[in-house]
Scaffold this motif. Structure first.
Motif, short mmCIF file in Angstrom:
data_model
loop_
_atom_site.label_atom_id
_atom_site.label_comp_id
_atom_site.label_asym_id
_atom_site.label_seq_id
_atom_site.Cartn_x
_atom_site.Cartn_y
_atom_site.Cartn_z
N VAL A 45 -11.34 -41.31 -21.45
CA VAL A 45 -11.13 -42.36 -20.44
C VAL A 45 -11.71 -41.96 -19.09
CG1 VAL A 45 -9.08 -43.21 -21.62
CG2 VAL A 45 -8.82 -41.55 -19.77
N GLY A 46 -12.05 -40.68 -18.89
CA GLY A 46 -12.64 -40.29 -17.62
C GLY A 46 -13.19 -38.88 -17.66
N VAL A 47 -14.27 -38.65 -16.93
CA VAL A 47 -14.87 -37.33 -16.78
C VAL A 47 -15.27 -37.14 -15.32
CG1 VAL A 47 -16.82 -35.82 -17.36
CG2 VAL A 47 -15.76 -37.23 -19.14
N VAL A 48 -14.92 -35.99 -14.76
CA VAL A 48 -15.40 -35.60 -13.44
C VAL A 48 -15.92 -34.17 -13.54
CG1 VAL A 48 -14.74 -35.08 -11.06
CG2 VAL A 48 -13.85 -37.13 -12.14
N VAL A 49 -17.09 -33.93 -12.97
CA VAL A 49 -17.69 -32.59 -12.95
C VAL A 49 -17.89 -32.19 -11.49
CG1 VAL A 49 -19.64 -31.15 -13.63
CG2 VAL A 49 -18.86 -33.00 -15.15
N LEU A 50 -17.37 -31.02 -11.15
CA LEU A 50 -17.60 -30.44 -9.83
C LEU A 50 -18.52 -29.24 -9.96
CD1 LEU A 50 -14.03 -30.23 -8.19
CD2 LEU A 50 -15.58 -32.17 -8.28
N THR A 57 -4.87 -38.52 -11.71
CA THR A 57 -6.21 -39.03 -11.96
C THR A 57 -7.16 -37.87 -12.22
OG1 THR A 57 -6.80 -38.90 -9.62
CG2 THR A 57 -5.80 -40.96 -10.40
N ALA A 58 -8.34 -38.21 -12.73
CA ALA A 58 -9.36 -37.18 -12.97
C ALA A 58 -9.78 -36.52 -11.67
CB ALA A 58 -10.56 -37.80 -13.70
N ARG A 59 -9.92 -37.30 -10.61
CA ARG A 59 -10.31 -36.70 -9.33
C ARG A 59 -9.24 -35.74 -8.81
NH1 ARG A 59 -13.27 -41.14 -5.35
NH2 ARG A 59 -15.11 -41.48 -6.68
N ASP A 60 -7.97 -36.13 -8.92
CA ASP A 60 -6.91 -35.24 -8.45
C ASP A 60 -6.88 -33.95 -9.25
OD1 ASP A 60 -6.16 -36.91 -6.43
OD2 ASP A 60 -4.17 -37.37 -7.22
N LEU A 61 -7.08 -34.04 -10.55
CA LEU A 61 -7.10 -32.82 -11.35
C LEU A 61 -8.33 -31.98 -11.05
CD1 LEU A 61 -5.67 -33.91 -14.81
CD2 LEU A 61 -4.49 -32.86 -12.86
N ALA A 62 -9.43 -32.63 -10.66
CA ALA A 62 -10.61 -31.88 -10.22
C ALA A 62 -10.29 -31.10 -8.94
CB ALA A 62 -11.79 -32.81 -10.01
#
Length: 459
Positions: free
Chosen positions: A180-185, A350-355
């Motif tokens: 449902v979501g992917v964020v890469v830093l 959210t994915a951003r918060d976990l990032a």
């Protein structure tokens, strides 16, 4: 009306009489259950009430969308029951009710701002309304501060190779998986981000066991010594369990028995049983620090120890203190009705918060130039000690450990959770990979291969 204290129970008057005095209303008309199905139906109703409450009020999802995704592919014991149970969402209370038996009140999950959803125990009458909203409360939206504290200035420009890898997360890396979501830093900046329809940067879902790594982080913030015995008030003088150290709990090495292999606590998660009622009751079946057994109960006990050591006021504020510090404005840690955090699983983010959280870990517990975790705490969380799991990955203190065996650089680690929640941290490459999922039972996402592909595409 006076303001309710943060740590007070949401359901203070649940006396035994409540179990006998209430019944489902006539319009609910629940289907009568066979006697041997009543408890399963009660738990299934709690699962549905808690999931809908979190997804609708924490995340802004719609009921049909939740029933078609988050409530599909769930534990087999409840998979057939949940669709048979009718949920009612009151968007002004706000509350979700799910009838399950004709002679007991419906299961209820009630939402409060800043607190999330609280599930009442089986048989409880609806609690008094704390807040009435004219319409459904809206989840938090974009934060105008610059990244990483807010959402301004985010302009991912992934390479074609990275774009391709991230896109494949939504149809590859595991048959039947549901990303449902992917964020890469990379070096603290968002370099790739993609979401499934119905999700987005500000739509939360349940962290499941990623919350265990949040718990490990909170123990560090609290400044308690993990090498001292856990502070469990229910274990009185002479109790052999008083020798269990906080370190044993964080490393899944308590030696305690539990009702399943260790990673199911349905009575607490979906039955409304409280942490302090059930978790301290299990006996020893192995000497502490001699056996690895993945257990929700161990982490719940570690967080119970924090409450006893810090006191109610500091305990109540601790998770939000972390979230506020990191700009995790879309994250909430939920509690049972007696005020205990269920931080083995029950957080929404959210994915951003976990990032942001992953980047905080990568930076050794330093945020915006300020040390938040004691020096050395991240090394403690990510260093194996004592018994290890019978699998390729190792285990630290609430962190899964990856490396060359999984095709990743040495020193890689992850927070992981049910239904495909992953926060992968690759310190050697300054990389954080967050994958959020709603994977059904029996499906798995190959996070190691996906992370290795992201890493290759990022170079």
């Amino acid at each position: 009306m006076h303001r309710r204290r943060a740590i007070e129970p949401l359901f203070p008057a649940l006396a035994a009489a409540a179990l006998l005095s209430g019944a489902a209303t006539a319009q609910d008309k629940p289907v009568p259950a066979k006697p041997d199905q009543r408890y399963a139906r009660a738990i299934a109703a709690g699962y549905k009430a808690a999931t809908l409450c979190g997804a609708v009020f924490n995340a802004g999802r719609t009921q049909p969308a939740v029933e078609s995704l988050e409530l599909r592919g769930i534990y087999p014991e409840y998979a057939a029951l949940v669709p048979m149970l009718t949920a009612t969402i009151d968007r002004t209370t706000p509350r979700v009710t799910v009838p399950f038996a004709p002679d007991l009140p419906a299961r209820q999950a009630t939402w409060q701002r800043g607190r999330g959803c609280t599930l009442a125990p089986i048989g409880a009458m609806p609690p008094p309304v704390v807040t009435t909203y004219a319409r459904q409360p809206a989840p938090a939206s974009s934060d105008p501060r610059p990244w990483p504290m807010g959402d301004a200035g985010i302009r991912p420009a992934p390479s074609p190779a990275l774009t391709s890898v991230v896109a494949r997360a939504f149809y590859a890396y595991g048959e039947g998986s549901q990303t449902v979501g992917v964020v890469v830093l990379n070096d603290g900046k968002i370099v790739a981000e993609q979401y499934r329809d119905g999700f987005g940067p500000f739509v939360a879902n349940r962290t499941w066991s990623v919350a265990k790594s949040i718990s490990g982080t909170l123990v560090g913030m609290a400044g308690v010594d993990p090498q001292r015995p856990a502070n469990i008030p229910e274990w009185q003088s002479g109790d052999p369990r008083r020798t269990i150290k906080l370190d044993d709990l964080l490393r899944m090495a308590s030696g305690l028995h539990s009702d399943t292999a260790g990673n199911r606590t349905d009575a607490i998660y979906f039955g409304g049983t409280t942490v302090t009622e059930q978790v301290p009751s299990w006996p020893l079946e192995a000497k502490p620090a001699t056996r690895f057994r993945y257990a929700n109960n161990d982490i719940l006990l570690a967080v119970r120890s924090l409450r006893a050591s810090l006191g109610n006021a500091a305990y109540a504020q601790l998770p939000q203190s972390l979230f506020t510090t990191l700009g995790m404005t879309h994250t909430v840690a939920q509690r049972d009705w007696q005020g205990n955090y269920i931080l083995s699983s029950d957080a929404w983010s959210t994915a951003r918060d976990l990032a942001r959280l992953g980047q905080f870990w990568l930076q050794d517990g330093v945020w915006q130039g300020k040390r938040v975790l004691p020096a050395g705490w991240m090394a403690y969380m990510t260093t194996p000690s004592g018994p290890q799991p019978d699998r390729a990955e190792g285990y630290g203190a609430t962190m899964w450990l990856f490396g060359e065996k999984q095709g990743l650089p040495a020193g890689s680690y992850a927070a992981q959770g049910n239904r495909g929640q992953y926060v992968m941290v690759i310190p050697a490459e300054r990389l954080v990979v967050v994958r959020r999922g709603e994977d059904p039972t029996g499906s798995s996402f190959d996070i190691a291969r996906f992370t290795a592909d992201v890493l290759a595409a990022s170079r």
